[in-house]
Design an enzyme around this catalytic site. Structure first.
Site, PDB file in Angstrom:
ATOM      1  CE  LYS A 125      -7.726 -12.801  -6.758  1.00  0.00           C
ATOM      2  NZ  LYS A 125      -7.549 -14.112  -7.351  1.00  0.00           N
ATOM      3  CG  HIS A 168       2.329  -2.659 -15.441  1.00  0.00           C
ATOM      4  ND1 HIS A 168       1.880  -3.834 -14.877  1.00  0.00           N
ATOM      5  CD2 HIS A 168       3.365  -2.997 -16.237  1.00  0.00           C
ATOM      6  CE1 HIS A 168       2.604  -4.838 -15.343  1.00  0.00           C
ATOM      7  NE2 HIS A 168       3.522  -4.366 -16.166  1.00  0.00           N
ATOM      8  CG  ASN A 201      -3.011  -0.944 -12.940  1.00  0.00           C
ATOM      9  OD1 ASN A 201      -2.861  -1.000 -11.710  1.00  0.00           O
ATOM     10  ND2 ASN A 201      -2.394  -1.778 -13.760  1.00  0.00           N
ATOM     11  CG  ASN A 205       1.785   3.183  -5.784  1.00  0.00           C
ATOM     12  OD1 ASN A 205       2.175   4.234  -6.294  1.00  0.00           O
ATOM     13  ND2 ASN A 205       2.384   2.021  -6.006  1.00  0.00           N
ATOM     14  CG  LEU A 225     -11.120  -5.213 -11.336  1.00  0.00           C
ATOM     15  CD1 LEU A 225     -10.998  -3.688 -11.417  1.00  0.00           C
ATOM     16  CD2 LEU A 225     -11.999  -5.620 -10.157  1.00  0.00           C
ATOM     17  N   GLY A 241       0.782  -1.231   0.000  1.00  0.00           N
ATOM     18  CA  GLY A 241       0.000   0.000   0.000  1.00  0.00           C
ATOM     19  C   GLY A 241       0.812   1.278   0.000  1.00  0.00           C
TER      20      GLY A 241
END
Ligand code: GRF
Length: 194
Positions: free
Chosen positions: A96, A114, A112, A22, A98, A20
Site C-alpha cells: 500500500k 525494493h 523500504n 523479510n 502511505l 513475510g
C-alpha cells in the site's frame, strides 16, 4: 536520526502484505545483541498475509487494516504506533502507498526495500520488466520513504547478475536472498551514524 540515539533498542514496526520473508529475517536480526532494533509491532493490509502467522508464532503484536474499507486506517495505525512507542518503520513487501501526511509524521524514520536497482524499475512487476528488457543486472535497494513512490534517498544497494536463462522464479529467488542480507546491513548503516 538524532532522536534515536540511546542504549535501548529502537522500537520498530514492520509493515507487510504477503509472505513475510523479510519480516522473518529482520526478526532474526533484531534478536542479535548488536542489532539496533526491536520489533514490537507488525502491521498488515492483508489479513491473509503469511507473515502474520510468523508474527503470531513469535508473539509480536499485530494489527490488520483494510485500507479499502477503512478510510481512517492510517489514523488508527498512527495511534498503534504511538501506543507502542514506535520510532522506526520498515516496509517489507508492504503493497500500500502511505499518504504524504503519514510519511510526514514519521519523516526520515520509514525505510523500504525494493527489488530493483533504483531509480530503475520503480513500482510493481520489477523482475518481469527487467527480464523483458534483457537487463544484464538487477538487484535490490533499501531507501528512505518519501512522498514520491520508490524515490527517497538510497541507503544501500546490491547488484545481481541477470543471466539469459533466468526466469521470474530464479531471479526473484536470487534477489530475495540478497534482500535478506541487505536490509539488516542498511539498518546498521543508518544507526551507526547516530
Ligand atoms: C520483496 O521482494 C520486497 O522487495 C518486495 O516485496 C517482496 C516481499 O517479500 N517489496 P516478503 O513478503 O518479505 O517475503
Amino acid at each position: 536520526m538524532n532522536k534515536l540515539i540511546g542504549p535501548k533498542k529502537i522500537d520498530t514496526a514492520i509493515f507487510i502484505s504477503g509472505k513475510g520473508s523479510n519480516l522473518k529475517n529482520l526478526y532474526k536480526f533484531s534478536k542479535l545483541k548488536i542489532s539496533p532494533i526491536n520489533i514490537s509491532l507488525v502491521i498488515s493490509n492483508n489479513r491473509n498475509a503469511k507473515g502474520l502467522l510468523f508474527a503470531k508464532s513469535k508473539k509480536i503484536e499485530k494489527k490488520v487494516y483494510n485500507f479499502k474499507q477503512d478510510k481512517n486506517c492510517e489514523k488508527k495505525i498512527l495511534n498503534d504506533l504511538k501506543k507502542k512507542k514506535i520510532n522506526f518503520i520498515c516496509l517489507a513487501g508492504f503493497m500500500k502507498i502511505l499518504s504524504k501526511e503519514f510519511i510526514k509524521k514519521f519523516n526520515g524514520k520509514i525505510i523500504n526495500i525494493h527489488p530493483s536497482l533504483l531509480p530503475k524499475y520503480k513500482g510493481l512487476n520489477t523482475h518481469k520488466r527487467v527480464l523483458e528488457n534483457q537487463e544484464k543486472f538487477s538487484g535490490c535497494t533499501v531507501h528512505f520513504v518519501s512522498s514520491k513512490l520508490d524515490s527517497g534517498k538510497i541507503i544501500l544497494q546490491k547488484k545481481v547478475r541477470v543471466f539469459k536463462k533466468d526466469s521470474l522464479v530464479s531471479l526473484s529467488k536470487k534477489i530475495l536472498k540478497q534482500e535478506h542480507i541487505l536490509y539488516p546491513k542498511a539498518i546498521n548503516k543508518i544507526f551507526s551514524k547516530c
